[in-house]
Design a protein around this motif. Structure first.
Motif, PDB file in Angstrom:
ATOM      1  N   ILE A   1       0.836  -1.207   0.000  1.00  0.00           N
ATOM      2  CA  ILE A   1       0.000   0.000   0.000  1.00  0.00           C
ATOM      3  C   ILE A   1       0.872   1.258   0.000  1.00  0.00           C
ATOM      4  CG2 ILE A   1      -1.668   1.336   1.336  1.00  0.00           C
ATOM      5  CD1 ILE A   1      -2.844  -1.314   2.311  1.00  0.00           C
ATOM      6  N   ILE A   2       1.898   1.262   0.851  1.00  0.00           N
ATOM      7  CA  ILE A   2       2.775   2.432   0.927  1.00  0.00           C
ATOM      8  C   ILE A   2       3.512   2.637  -0.394  1.00  0.00           C
ATOM      9  CG2 ILE A   2       4.808   3.429   2.058  1.00  0.00           C
ATOM     10  CD1 ILE A   2       3.931   2.016   4.619  1.00  0.00           C
TER      11      ILE A   2
ATOM     12  N   ALA B   1      -2.049  10.632   3.501  1.00  0.00           N
ATOM     13  CA  ALA B   1      -1.489  10.167   2.230  1.00  0.00           C
ATOM     14  C   ALA B   1      -1.483  11.293   1.200  1.00  0.00           C
ATOM     15  CB  ALA B   1      -2.292   8.980   1.712  1.00  0.00           C
TER      16      ALA B   1
ATOM     17  N   ALA C   1       2.440   9.002  -6.442  1.00  0.00           N
ATOM     18  CA  ALA C   1       2.722  10.427  -6.241  1.00  0.00           C
ATOM     19  C   ALA C   1       4.082  10.807  -6.820  1.00  0.00           C
ATOM     20  CB  ALA C   1       2.676  10.755  -4.751  1.00  0.00           C
TER      21      ALA C   1
ATOM     22  N   THR D   1       1.099   3.975  -2.966  1.00  0.00           N
ATOM     23  CA  THR D   1       0.718   5.343  -2.618  1.00  0.00           C
ATOM     24  C   THR D   1       1.818   6.331  -2.983  1.00  0.00           C
ATOM     25  OG1 THR D   1      -0.647   4.541  -0.779  1.00  0.00           O
ATOM     26  CG2 THR D   1       0.004   6.854  -0.734  1.00  0.00           C
TER      27      THR D   1
ATOM     28  N   SER E   1      -6.297   8.872   4.626  1.00  0.00           N
ATOM     29  CA  SER E   1      -6.378   9.418   3.272  1.00  0.00           C
ATOM     30  C   SER E   1      -5.799  10.829   3.212  1.00  0.00           C
ATOM     31  CB  SER E   1      -7.831   9.437   2.788  1.00  0.00           C
ATOM     32  OG  SER E   1      -8.342   8.124   2.692  1.00  0.00           O
TER      33      SER E   1
ATOM     34  N   ALA F   1      -4.873   5.689  -3.523  1.00  0.00           N
ATOM     35  CA  ALA F   1      -4.132   4.421  -3.468  1.00  0.00           C
ATOM     36  C   ALA F   1      -4.217   3.735  -2.113  1.00  0.00           C
ATOM     37  CB  ALA F   1      -2.670   4.660  -3.837  1.00  0.00           C
ATOM     38  N   VAL F   2      -4.530   4.479  -1.053  1.00  0.00           N
ATOM     39  CA  VAL F   2      -4.571   3.848   0.266  1.00  0.00           C
ATOM     40  C   VAL F   2      -5.822   2.995   0.443  1.00  0.00           C
ATOM     41  CG1 VAL F   2      -3.176   5.646   1.350  1.00  0.00           C
ATOM     42  CG2 VAL F   2      -5.665   5.867   1.354  1.00  0.00           C
TER      43      VAL F   2
ATOM     44  N   GLY G   1       1.785  12.620  -0.380  1.00  0.00           N
ATOM     45  CA  GLY G   1       1.845  12.450  -1.831  1.00  0.00           C
ATOM     46  C   GLY G   1       2.021  13.760  -2.557  1.00  0.00           C
TER      47      GLY G   1
ATOM     48  N   ALA H   1      -2.292   9.560  -4.465  1.00  0.00           N
ATOM     49  CA  ALA H   1      -1.832   8.990  -3.196  1.00  0.00           C
ATOM     50  C   ALA H   1      -3.004   8.699  -2.271  1.00  0.00           C
ATOM     51  CB  ALA H   1      -0.844   9.944  -2.528  1.00  0.00           C
ATOM     52  N   ALA H   2      -3.944   9.640  -2.201  1.00  0.00           N
ATOM     53  CA  ALA H   2      -5.118   9.435  -1.347  1.00  0.00           C
ATOM     54  C   ALA H   2      -5.953   8.258  -1.849  1.00  0.00           C
ATOM     55  CB  ALA H   2      -5.959  10.705  -1.301  1.00  0.00           C
TER      56      ALA H   2
END
Length: 209
Positions: free
Chosen positions: A10-11, A110, A18, A14, A107, A98-99, A114, A95-96
């Motif tokens: 996830i990281i 992120a 970005a 994310t 969110s 992708a979490v 991001g 990025a938001a």
């Protein structure tokens, strides 16, 4: 161990989205969309729209436009200037998204991280290309542009398939950005001084009495 791998995945996705958005947003969206629609990755719910053929087609079209514009010294600087207002917020949104479906605080965090990362990669790209454009030959510009395109596609692929490797490389790239940023800024200031001198008329020497 499985939870650790999932968190790393996830990281990596994310921050990878970005990071890539700050360099070439359209290549990043096209790569994510193609990986999603071909079944090579499972996009988070908020990013599944990227696998829509219309989105992929639009991203590929804009990537083709940027591919040409980015190889033209001077035009690429204008393109980067305009995309300051596009790449950074888009990096935050990617990025938001992708979490996944986590709580709003995650969110927002992120999005902040991001957006900052996208701003960093965009600044390094735009600043370095501005300095490269001072070279009279076009080959340095072309090489830098092609390398950037390759880095985005390869970076997204690595983030999806080898998240831990990507996170290590991302940490190294952030350290490199921190080191490069003041040097690029100093180069831009020196370039601005040279341009100012070029357009400042010289004062005539007063005649001797």
């Amino acid at each position: 161990m499985e939870n650790v791998n999932e968190i790393a995945r996830i990281i990596a996705l994310t921050m990878g989205a970005a990071w890539a958005a700050g360099i070439n947003l359209y290549a990043a969206i096209a790569t994510l969309g193609i990986l999603g629609i071909t079944g090579n990755m499972t996009l988070p719910p908020d990013l599944q729209v990227l696998a829509n053929p219309l989105v992929i087609g639009a991203a590929c079209l804009m990537f083709a436009v940027e591919f040409v514009a980015d190889k033209m010294p001077g035009v690429d600087t204008g393109w980067d200037t305009i995309h300051t207002f596009i790449r950074i917020p888009a990096g935050a949104l990617l990025a938001a998204g992708a979490v996944g479906e986590l709580n709003p605080a995650v969110s927002l965090a992120a999005a902040l991280l991001g957006g900052t990362l996208a701003a960093g990669t965009h600044s390094i790209k735009a600043g370095s290309r501005l300095l490269i454009n001072t070279s009279p030959e076009p080959f340095t510009n072309w090489t830098a542009s092609i390398m950037e395109d390759f880095m985005v596609i390869a970076g997204i692929w690595t983030a999806v398939n080898h998240p831990l490797v990507f996170l290590v490389l991302l940490a190294l790239s952030i350290l490199l950005m921190i080191w490069l940023m003041p040097k690029i800024w100093q180069g831009i200031k020196l370039l601005a001084v040279k341009v100012k001198r070029l357009f400042t008329p010289r004062q005539a020497t007063p005649p001797l009495a």
